[in-house]
Design an enzyme around this catalytic site. Sequence first.
Site, PDB file in Angstrom:
ATOM      1  N   LYS A   6       0.824  -1.211   0.000  1.00  0.00           N
ATOM      2  CA  LYS A   6       0.000   0.000   0.000  1.00  0.00           C
ATOM      3  C   LYS A   6       0.860   1.264   0.000  1.00  0.00           C
ATOM      4  O   LYS A   6       0.442   2.307  -0.507  1.00  0.00           O
ATOM      5  CB  LYS A   6      -0.918   0.003   1.225  1.00  0.00           C
ATOM      6  CG  LYS A   6      -1.900  -1.163   1.285  1.00  0.00           C
ATOM      7  CD  LYS A   6      -3.025  -1.000   0.286  1.00  0.00           C
ATOM      8  CE  LYS A   6      -4.023  -2.140   0.426  1.00  0.00           C
ATOM      9  NZ  LYS A   6      -5.362  -1.789  -0.039  1.00  0.00           N
ATOM     10  N   LYS A   7       2.059   1.183   0.558  1.00  0.00           N
ATOM     11  CA  LYS A   7       2.946   2.351   0.592  1.00  0.00           C
ATOM     12  C   LYS A   7       3.638   2.604  -0.747  1.00  0.00           C
ATOM     13  O   LYS A   7       4.369   3.589  -0.875  1.00  0.00           O
ATOM     14  CB  LYS A   7       3.993   2.182   1.700  1.00  0.00           C
ATOM     15  CG  LYS A   7       3.439   2.367   3.100  1.00  0.00           C
ATOM     16  CD  LYS A   7       4.520   2.226   4.149  1.00  0.00           C
ATOM     17  CE  LYS A   7       4.006   2.543   5.556  1.00  0.00           C
ATOM     18  NZ  LYS A   7       2.949   1.679   6.013  1.00  0.00           N
ATOM     19  N   LEU A   8       3.421   1.745  -1.723  1.00  0.00           N
ATOM     20  CA  LEU A   8       3.922   2.030  -3.071  1.00  0.00           C
ATOM     21  C   LEU A   8       3.085   3.106  -3.752  1.00  0.00           C
ATOM     22  O   LEU A   8       3.375   3.479  -4.891  1.00  0.00           O
ATOM     23  CB  LEU A   8       3.925   0.750  -3.910  1.00  0.00           C
ATOM     24  CG  LEU A   8       4.929  -0.323  -3.469  1.00  0.00           C
ATOM     25  CD1 LEU A   8       4.747  -1.586  -4.278  1.00  0.00           C
ATOM     26  CD2 LEU A   8       6.362   0.188  -3.606  1.00  0.00           C
ATOM     27  N   ASP A  27       8.450  -2.338   5.805  1.00  0.00           N
ATOM     28  CA  ASP A  27       7.215  -3.101   5.665  1.00  0.00           C
ATOM     29  C   ASP A  27       7.324  -4.162   4.575  1.00  0.00           C
ATOM     30  O   ASP A  27       6.810  -5.279   4.729  1.00  0.00           O
ATOM     31  CB  ASP A  27       6.051  -2.157   5.361  1.00  0.00           C
ATOM     32  CG  ASP A  27       5.519  -1.474   6.607  1.00  0.00           C
ATOM     33  OD1 ASP A  27       5.743  -2.004   7.703  1.00  0.00           O
ATOM     34  OD2 ASP A  27       4.901  -0.408   6.500  1.00  0.00           O
TER      35      ASP A  27
END
Length: 764
Positions: free
Chosen positions: A222-224, A268
């Site tokens: 999701k942090k991409l 992560d």
Amino acid sequence: MEARDATAGAFVSRSGKEQTAKKEDAAPRAKSPPTQSRMEQMFGFKAEDLSSWQNLVVLLNRPTDPASLGIFRFLFGMLMAIDVTQERGLSHLDYKYLDGAPVCRFPLFDFLQPLPLDWMYLLYLVMFLGALGIMLGCFYRLSCLMFISTYWYVFFLDKTAWNNHSYLYGLIGFQLTLMDGNRYWSVDGLRRPSIRNAHVPLWNYTLLRTQIFIVYFIAGIKKLDADWVEGYSMSYLAHHRLFDPFKVILPVELVSLLVVHGGGLVLDLTAGYLLFFDATRPYAIFFVSYFHCMNSQLFSIGMFSYTMLATSPLFCYPDWPRRFFARFPSFLSSVLPLTSAESQPSSSCVYKEVLSAEGQETPTAPKASKLRFKHKLAAIFTIVYIAEQFFLPYSHFITQGYNNWTNGLYGYSWDMMVHSRTHQHVKITYRDGKTGEIGYLNPGVFTQSRRWKDHGDMLKQYATCLNQLLPRYNISDPEIYFDIWVSINERFQQRIFDPRVDIVTADWSPFQPNPWLMPLLVDLSPWRTKFQEIESSLDNQTEIVFIADFPGLHLENFVSEDLGNTSIHMLQGKVNVEIVEEKKNYTLQPNEQINVPAGAYHKVYTVSEEPSCYMYVYVNTTEAALQDNFTKLFELQERIRNGTETEPLPPELQPLMATDSEGAEVNATDPIVQLFLKRQRRLKEVKKRREAGLLERMERFTVKKYYTIRRGFLMTAIAVRNLAFGLPPLDQLREEVAFANMKGPQEEANQNDPLKDEVGHAEL
């Protein structure tokens, strides 16, 4: 040698070392088999274990040491018992669930409603006792059911409290209910010797490890998101004092980009894998521990950081507690977990036949067992659960009604800290359905939550609740309109919902896109770089707000009298600015500006075919004047202290000479001097608290938590007494609640003199 631990897939600790001095998780053997294959060394199982359904079932039900699971069970139960009094809200339950008060709530299902207050206290008591029973391993299955049934009820009762870690607690509680978590270091083991120190099936570890892997890995995926990668999601974190060591060698902008965002992304994405391998596990445990310890100080996230710390040892060999506690003095053995490597056989596991060197069955080994239906059911559940957990974070194409600018309700997607929001303007308008009268409601009326502003489903629930409550105030068949301005990840402030739609009658379905959701103006995202350049060019007293609006809509705004020299600067598009009192209109093109009067309304109409972009630039003149007075008073106070002030002080300034700021504050007659002395005293207290030693910090923390927990349990005792014997006289009840509300000396001082900003920033 055969690996001592294995799981299905790649979620298993491996062993490539000789273990001749220790017993295997499976039955003892007279002679070790030959060398392991490369796959066995890497993953702990052979290719043959995956070659058929039967072999996979045998693998997932393989006997495994219960020690690590037992320690995790104890830690999780302890943390959840603490969490019940903290984040679940036992200590302030009477403020959260007000009996008989007109309150709008946001349950997952509209039919869910809280119980009467005394019964809610009893429900929380059941949840706490369930967590305590999990910790002790006492009546384990019953305790797990007590905990998860009440926990999920409270969870579904209030969507505004949903977050990833609360969701994770419920998942782990559900998993533990199905596991044999009471086989090691438990009261049940003392009560029932047949289960004490008995093997647990391997799927118990597989499920928990996979769950934690998903938490890390999906959070990394999701942090991409471009906003995270470019450093817009959590840029404010870099200014926290915890990042000061990094700022010694890096500017704050790079600390935000490389350490906060880059470091969080890499950790992560890799943590789950690094915890898996023997060679990288020590480094992974160090970095994730450092990460979670920092998070415990950066965010108010309750027990989440400590729960994640408790999950890291699950990736170690399951017998690590035996080796760890074996190092303690022998006189502590009666209270510490077992250190003996001998484990009892369990019917929950599948045992293979173990032969000696001569090909004879080993007499000390458990007898080979047959596959039973429960073993196959456990394997099916493990596979289905893991698949479902990988699917849910991407299931938003089904529950489209919950999608807003971000997908789904924040909680089960593991998109932790990816989005930050600021709200600049919230207006609730009602229209009487019979008379046509128009009025305005205070934002947040009849509710204690602010989270409804970002979620269409909650907005629908809120509007429906207001429609039911406003007739009590002689407003018939009210129509409700919301004008909510939000900035996500440092973009323009823009509307999130259509302000022209009556939300009471508006269509909403959990399975259809929200028709009155306004689109996020992602095409304007590149303006954020320009924002930073403009903000860096301003002085400390000048503030700025960036606005974007849709064609055909207008912003009605009131400029506070505190905000002097307020101007609108056009960036893109075309607008008409109406000064309401003057009844004049002005057209603005890009690079043009206009001053708007303070203490009056104005309207900004977007008349271009594309969205308009403009910015408010203003100075809080009241705050600026106050800060200027503070600076002069501080300089005067410094001259008095060092003896360089020779002029006699007028009576209103003489309190500056006192050494006791609190006493001087009481004697001050000038309100500016009084406010200055109060501010100085509070700054001194804050500095003292920040510079306090470790023991003082721990004492302050302990006292605060003591009185918080104390109130929760005293109020629970009052509620249980009320249910059992009825309400006492009102005076007695008032005295009991006052006794429960007792606070520590330091907390009482803060309660009487809260630390607040002397002058807040007025909303445009």
